[in-house]
Design an enzyme around this catalytic site. Structure first.
Site, PDB file in Angstrom:
ATOM      1  N   CYS A   1      38.380 -14.660  26.508  1.00 42.04           N
ATOM      2  CA  CYS A   1      38.165 -13.229  26.711  1.00 42.04           C
ATOM      3  C   CYS A   1      37.468 -12.949  28.034  1.00 42.04           C
ATOM      4  O   CYS A   1      36.921 -13.845  28.669  1.00 42.04           O
ATOM      5  CB  CYS A   1      37.296 -12.651  25.588  1.00 42.04           C
TER       6      CYS A   1
ATOM      7  N   ASP B   1      30.926   0.154  68.063  1.00 41.37           N
ATOM      8  CA  ASP B   1      31.599   1.388  67.686  1.00 41.37           C
ATOM      9  C   ASP B   1      30.642   2.572  67.828  1.00 41.37           C
ATOM     10  O   ASP B   1      29.583   2.606  67.196  1.00 41.37           O
ATOM     11  CB  ASP B   1      32.074   1.273  66.232  1.00 41.37           C
TER      12      ASP B   1
END
Length: 487
Positions: free
Chosen positions: A33, A452
């Site tokens: 599971c 940037d």
């Protein structure tokens, strides 16, 4: 407390943050599971933990029909890691083993097949064939439950070598025949299963799982601002938009449609229209990378939220993602085209390139008309018809030639450091361009483009100039997206 004790606590609390990070198997039931399985928590002495679904399957366990452990998001660890195991997992997810075999995987990694097998087995408990087999089983289950294709067609579309191998694998993984799996199609499936009518004529409907919160509005805003007409479009009102784009896939063309509104169970609705269903696994993984669906937002928030300057940004945008790329080569070309241009100018240049050199779709789909041109075409094309500065045109030729001849590799398993070095060695490729390609095309979560201007401005607004960027690692890319998103 041991690692296994911590994992058992996660299982006891049904903590969905660990879905895909590990799996647990129960000896008394013979099933495995996901940690968030809603079933009654088994006793500790009956539980064994595995790093991958393939390892649990190899130990003889079948997938739980209630929690669908095969449908969980992938572990964020494979995106963060730059070693052989991490690179191998990204390549296997892209379908390399199905297309090129273990030898092809090993060749791309630069190791022998035996070395790759040994490293994957040692760390994950499963080799490349077992990992690819688990992936094929999941693909087959999706096709069984979402299309009306015959079982034989599904077997080969999912990558199985024969119908017998397909039948045997489905029985081993799911303890059910293909017919029984098909009978559990939508309407009776659990909340972790597929959605929509079981009719493949309108495309294959999928639920693409993610963990934790997902800032879909910001992701869609980011993609909308950069969408290149002809290959991308976003339709609908903000908050309920659909992103559509064309895909160049190994066996043909495709169109992907992704809904903006996340599902309550932690997924994005997706529909894939494919020329060849053998491309389903590859198309799914490329969409997942584009939308950064395997990220771990809790780990990101914990690290970045510890910085006083970033903490308010993290709190304001829970689950902010760092979008990747559906096609690394396309992203690299677009990075060169749009460098030092406005966003609108970058979109205009991209559209001109698509119209001049892209491959037209057999039939337009809404505003989608072309596939982005491949690098071999661009490397041999006359680019003088494009309205580009001479330096950009020269850089574009250099880049596409390097991508076409293989001197620069940008596939999911590429060595990121080596790829960046090779990019920087190309005339016209600066640090910003190489870093942007590394972040998006190669999915590196730890890139900070301090060159940037928008990032610098965002850092000033957030008061992060005095922060220590080393403290943001390995999630620097997410810090940058927070700065980009700061108004």
């Amino acid at each position: 407390m041991t690692i296994e004790d911590s994992r058992y606590e996660a299982v006891s609390s049904r903590d969905a943050r660990f879905d895909g990070v590990f799996f647990f198997a129960v000896s008394t039931t013979g099933i495995y599971c996901r940690p968030s399985c809603p079933a009654i928590t088994p006793k500790r002495r009956n539980v064994t933990f595995y790093r991958t679904a393939a390892a649990a399957q190899g130990a003889g366990y079948r997938a739980c029909r209630r929690c669908r452990p095969d449908a969980v998001p992938g572990s964020a660890e494979w995106n963060a890691r730059a070693d052989v195991v991490g690179r191998a997992m990204r390549l296997i997810g892209d379908g390399i083993v199905d297309r090129e075999g273990v030898a092809g995987l090993a060749g791309r990694l630069g190791y022998s097949a035996r070395q790759v097998q040994r490293q994957l087995n040692a760390e994950l408990g499963a080799g490349p064939i077992a990992l690819a087999r688990a992936q094929r089983g999941h693909t087959a289950r999706v096709l069984l439950q979402t299309t009306t294709l015959q079982a034989a067609e599904i077997a080969f579309a999912a990558g199985f070598a024969s119908v017998r191998q397909f039948n045997d694998t489905m029985r081993e993984i799911y303890a059910a025949t293909p017919s029984e799996i098909r009978s559990a199609r939508p309407g009776r499936a659990s909340r972790f299963g597929p959605v929509a009518a079981a009719n493949g004529r309108a495309g294959v409907p999928l639920r693409l799982a993610h963990r934790g919160p997902y800032a879909s509005v910001e992701v869609f805003d980011h993609l909308a601002a950069r969408a290149v007409p002809g290959i991308e479009e976003i339709v609908g009102e903000r908050g309920s938009r659909t992103y559509r784009r064309t895909l160049r896939l190994p066996s043909g063309a495709g169109v992907a449609e992704i809904g903006e509104q996340p599902g309550a169970g932690g997924w994005l609705e997706c529909r894939l229209h494919l020329t060849d269903l053998r491309d389903l696994t590859t198309a799914t993984q490329r969409v997942r990378r584009l939308f950064d669906l395997d990220a771990d937002p809790c780990a990101v928030a914990e690290r970045l939220g510890a910085d006083p300057a970033l903490a308010p940004l993290v709190a304001a945008r829970p689950g902010l993602r760092a979008p990747g790329a559906a096609d690394p080569h396309e992203l690299a070309v677009r990075a060169v085209l749009g460098h030092r241009a406005t966003t609108e100018e970058g979109r205009r240049r991209g559209h001109a390139l698509v119209v001049a050199h892209g491959s037209p779709l057999c039939e337009p789909s809404g505003g989608l008309t072309h596939l982005f041109p491949d690098t071999a075409t661009l490397a041999g094309a006359d680019l003088d018809d494009l309205d580009l500065p001479d330096a950009r045109r020269a850089a574009l030729r250099t880049l596409t030639t390097a991508l076409a001849d293989g001197s620069v590799t940008l596939d999911p398993g590429a060595d990121r450091d080596d790829a960046e070095r090779r990019l920087l060695a190309l005339p016209g490729i600066d640090r910003w361009t190489a870093g942007y390609i590394r972040m998006r095309a190669l999915g590196d979560p730890d890139v900070l483009l301090t060159e940037d201007p928008a990032v610098r401005a965002g850092m000033r607004r957030a008061g992060a100039q005095a922060s220590d960027p080393e403290a943001w690692r390995p999630w620097s890319s997410y810090a940058m997206h927070h700065f980009w998103s700061t108004p």
